[in-house]
Design a protein around this motif. Structure first.
Motif, PDB file in Angstrom:
ATOM      1  N   LYS A 274       0.845  -1.201   0.000  1.00 50.02           N
ATOM      2  CA  LYS A 274       0.000   0.000   0.000  1.00 50.02           C
ATOM      3  C   LYS A 274       0.879   1.249   0.000  1.00 50.02           C
ATOM      4  N   ALA A 276       0.029   3.997  -1.645  1.00 46.92           N
ATOM      5  CA  ALA A 276      -0.791   5.192  -1.883  1.00 46.92           C
ATOM      6  C   ALA A 276      -0.846   6.088  -0.650  1.00 46.92           C
ATOM      7  N   ASP A 280      -7.045  10.577   4.988  1.00 51.21           N
ATOM      8  CA  ASP A 280      -7.688  10.037   6.199  1.00 51.21           C
ATOM      9  C   ASP A 280      -9.117  10.566   6.347  1.00 51.21           C
ATOM     10  N   PRO A 306     -12.270   5.084   5.532  1.00 49.21           N
ATOM     11  CA  PRO A 306     -11.840   3.771   6.056  1.00 49.21           C
ATOM     12  C   PRO A 306     -10.322   3.669   5.962  1.00 49.21           C
ATOM     13  N   ILE A 308      -7.728   1.498   4.892  1.00 56.93           N
ATOM     14  CA  ILE A 308      -7.707   0.299   4.023  1.00 56.93           C
ATOM     15  C   ILE A 308      -6.660  -0.698   4.521  1.00 56.93           C
ATOM     16  N   LEU A 309      -5.498  -0.178   4.878  1.00 59.59           N
ATOM     17  CA  LEU A 309      -4.424  -1.063   5.341  1.00 59.59           C
ATOM     18  C   LEU A 309      -4.852  -1.803   6.609  1.00 59.59           C
ATOM     19  N   GLY A 324       2.881  -1.904   4.239  1.00 57.18           N
ATOM     20  CA  GLY A 324       2.362  -0.542   4.224  1.00 57.18           C
ATOM     21  C   GLY A 324       3.489   0.457   4.063  1.00 57.18           C
ATOM     22  N   PHE A 325       3.128   1.687   3.833  1.00 52.18           N
ATOM     23  CA  PHE A 325       4.101   2.781   3.790  1.00 52.18           C
ATOM     24  C   PHE A 325       3.763   3.738   4.921  1.00 52.18           C
ATOM     25  N   LYS A 339       2.287   1.774  13.827  1.00 57.46           N
ATOM     26  CA  LYS A 339       1.369   1.506  12.702  1.00 57.46           C
ATOM     27  C   LYS A 339       1.465   0.054  12.249  1.00 57.46           C
ATOM     28  N   LYS A 343      -1.914  -2.008  12.524  1.00 57.63           N
ATOM     29  CA  LYS A 343      -2.592  -2.370  11.277  1.00 57.63           C
ATOM     30  C   LYS A 343      -2.303  -3.814  10.855  1.00 57.63           C
TER      31      LYS A 343
HETATM   32  O1  C5P Z   1      -1.659   5.816   9.351  1.00 56.22           O
HETATM   33  P1  C5P Z   1      -1.036   6.247   8.089  1.00 56.22           P
HETATM   34  O2  C5P Z   1      -1.986   6.912   7.166  1.00 56.22           O
HETATM   35  O3  C5P Z   1       0.209   7.030   8.239  1.00 56.22           O
HETATM   36  O4  C5P Z   1      -0.599   4.867   7.406  1.00 56.22           O
HETATM   37  C1  C5P Z   1      -0.039   4.837   6.138  1.00 56.22           C
HETATM   38  C2  C5P Z   1      -0.297   3.524   5.484  1.00 56.22           C
HETATM   39  O5  C5P Z   1      -1.661   3.178   5.614  1.00 56.22           O
HETATM   40  C3  C5P Z   1      -0.038   3.546   3.994  1.00 56.22           C
HETATM   41  O6  C5P Z   1       0.389   2.272   3.571  1.00 56.22           O
HETATM   42  C4  C5P Z   1      -1.392   3.914   3.407  1.00 56.22           C
HETATM   43  O7  C5P Z   1      -1.522   3.457   2.065  1.00 56.22           O
HETATM   44  C5  C5P Z   1      -2.329   3.212   4.358  1.00 56.22           C
HETATM   45  N1  C5P Z   1      -3.604   3.904   4.561  1.00 56.22           N
HETATM   46  C6  C5P Z   1      -4.757   3.286   4.174  1.00 56.22           C
HETATM   47  N2  C5P Z   1      -5.966   3.880   4.384  1.00 56.22           N
HETATM   48  C7  C5P Z   1      -6.057   5.081   4.981  1.00 56.22           C
HETATM   49  C8  C5P Z   1      -4.897   5.715   5.397  1.00 56.22           C
HETATM   50  C9  C5P Z   1      -3.699   5.125   5.183  1.00 56.22           C
HETATM   51  O8  C5P Z   1      -4.680   2.199   3.622  1.00 56.22           O
HETATM   52  N3  C5P Z   1      -7.244   5.618   5.151  1.00 56.22           N
END
Ligand code: C5P
Length: 403
Positions: A274, A276, A280, A306, A308-309, A324-325, A339, A343
């Protein structure tokens, strides 16, 4: 990642009008840093002068097998031995036929027969010649011999006919080269889903909230994974980047759309990365009409998107690797490790936006790969190089999980 400077490319040019396009390709190949040697059929020299290619490459263009002024002894063998890849652009019906039966009656065909490296042909000719069953059979023979064929396009041809036979775009030619030069196909059979770019959260029909993500990291991952043999799905927010060839691209706009695109494909993936930058929050409601300005301040109510991760972590099938990133501006490692745990990811690629050489828009990144027990601090590197390191680690994880 391909180290072009270490590569020697033999570019065969045969006698079709598309030979002029080979000059542009040759110039672009030289710009990568690769060593390029051009071999031309006698007919090709009627369309473009050898001098054109000699000026572009700094190397003598080989046409005549018996040219005593050539710098090497037994030039065709010498060239064949030093080649990492041979590419015939454009490939006429004639050279295709010769390659299919192993004819070696000039410098190019002799060298092609002597070369043991991967070979690519890019046919370009009149539709009638291309679709002739003899040419079709010869092309099929080349494929069966393991020679990559870059399909011609359909369009207006030099003879004023419209049909199939136009030389493939340079992007497709480069892709074929990259596939041929990427020897490590260690992700063959692996299904990988990658998310990239920003998400956009609509406020009204005119405006949206977004972030600075350009998608470069996610696109580099998708390209690297595809070249290494994976079946790649790229779920991407809006970017200006060209989707990598050979990758299934799913364009989305908002975080909710990304959620649907990712979760509906989740169970069939071996690895999900992930990359992207998902928003938030989104505007709590999307106005049907353009919001008109009024005097004074305006307050915007936001609703949570939501995560997603986190959802993927909760619903992770056995054996799947989830990466994740994490982009932070302070306390990078602590925040990213939290994180990772929260997650339920297996890996987290952490990068600090404020470190030089990292972050949005640039071609490099400075990252630390976090796993439950380890923090691998990486030096600044190209995003394409980092992509390979991330894929290496994900593959190591996958092998352990699949044991
Ligand atoms: O918590 P944070 O947004 O910093 O976490 C970053 C990671 O979570 C990324 O891999 C990002 O693609 C994923 N992410 C997600 N859904 C969100 C927010 C972040 O999948 N709503």
């Amino acid at each position: 990642m391909i180290c072009w400077k270490e590569k020697t490319i033999l570019l065969g040019v045969t006698g079709g009008i598309a030979a002029y396009k080979a000059a542009q390709l040759c110039s672009d190949l030289v710009k990568t840093g690769a060593k390029v040697h051009v071999l031309m059929s006698a007919n090709a020299t009627q369309f473009v002068s050898p001098l054109t290619f000699e000026t572009l490459t700094g190397n003598k263009a080989a046409v005549d097998t018996f040219d005593r002024n050539f710098q090497w002894n037994v030039a065709h063998v010498s060239l064949a031995k030093r080649a990492d890849v041979c590419m015939v652009v454009p490939a006429t019906a004639n050279i295709i036929a010769k390659m299919a039966v192993g004819l070696a009656d000039d410098m190019l065909s002799t060298t092609l027969l002597a070369a043991g490296c991967p070979k690519i042909v890019a046919p370009a000719m009149n539709t009638g010649m291309y679709e002739n069953p003899v040419t079709m059979r010869n092309i099929q023979t080349l494929k069966e011999l393991g020679i990559a064929v870059v399909e011609p396009e359909t369009g207006r041809l030099a003879c004023a006919d419209t049909g199939k036979g136009k030389l493939a775009r340079e992007e497709a030619l480069f892709h074929a080269l990259e596939v041929a030069l990427t020897k490590e196909k260690d992700l063959t059979g692996c299904r990988i889903l990658i998310t990239a770019g920003p998400t956009c959260e609509a406020l009204d029909p005119v405006r949206y909230l977004t972030n600075h993500s350009t998608g470069k990291m996610g696109y580099a991952l998708a390209k690297a994974a595809q070249l290494r043999g994976a079946r790649v799905t790229l779920v991407t927010g809006p970017t200006v980047l060209e989707p990598p060839m050979g990758v299934e691209t799913v364009p989305i706009f908002s975080a909710n759309q990304m959620f649907d695109a990712v979760t509906s494909r989740q169970t069939s993936q071996d690895i999900i990365i992930k990359a992207a930058a998902v928003a938030d929050y989104r505007p709590a409601s999307e106005a049907e009409d353009k919001i008109k300005k009024s005097e004074g301040e305006m307050e915007l109510k936001l609703a949570r998107n939501p995560d997603i991760l986190a959802w993927l972590g909760e619903h992770k099938p056995a054996g799947q690797v989830l990466c994740g990133f994490s982009m932070e501006t302070r306390d990078l490692i602590e925040n990213s490790r939290q994180k990772l745990i929260r997650k339920h990811a297996d890996m987290m690629v952490a990068n600090n936006l404020k470190v030089q050489g990292a972050g949005f828009g640039v071609d490099t990144n400075v990252a630390t790969i976090l796993t439950k027990n380890r923090a691998e601090v990486l030096p600044q590197m190209e995003k394409s190089q980092l992509a390979d390191v991330i894929l290496d680690r994900a593959l190591e994880f996958l092998k352990v999980k699949k044991k």
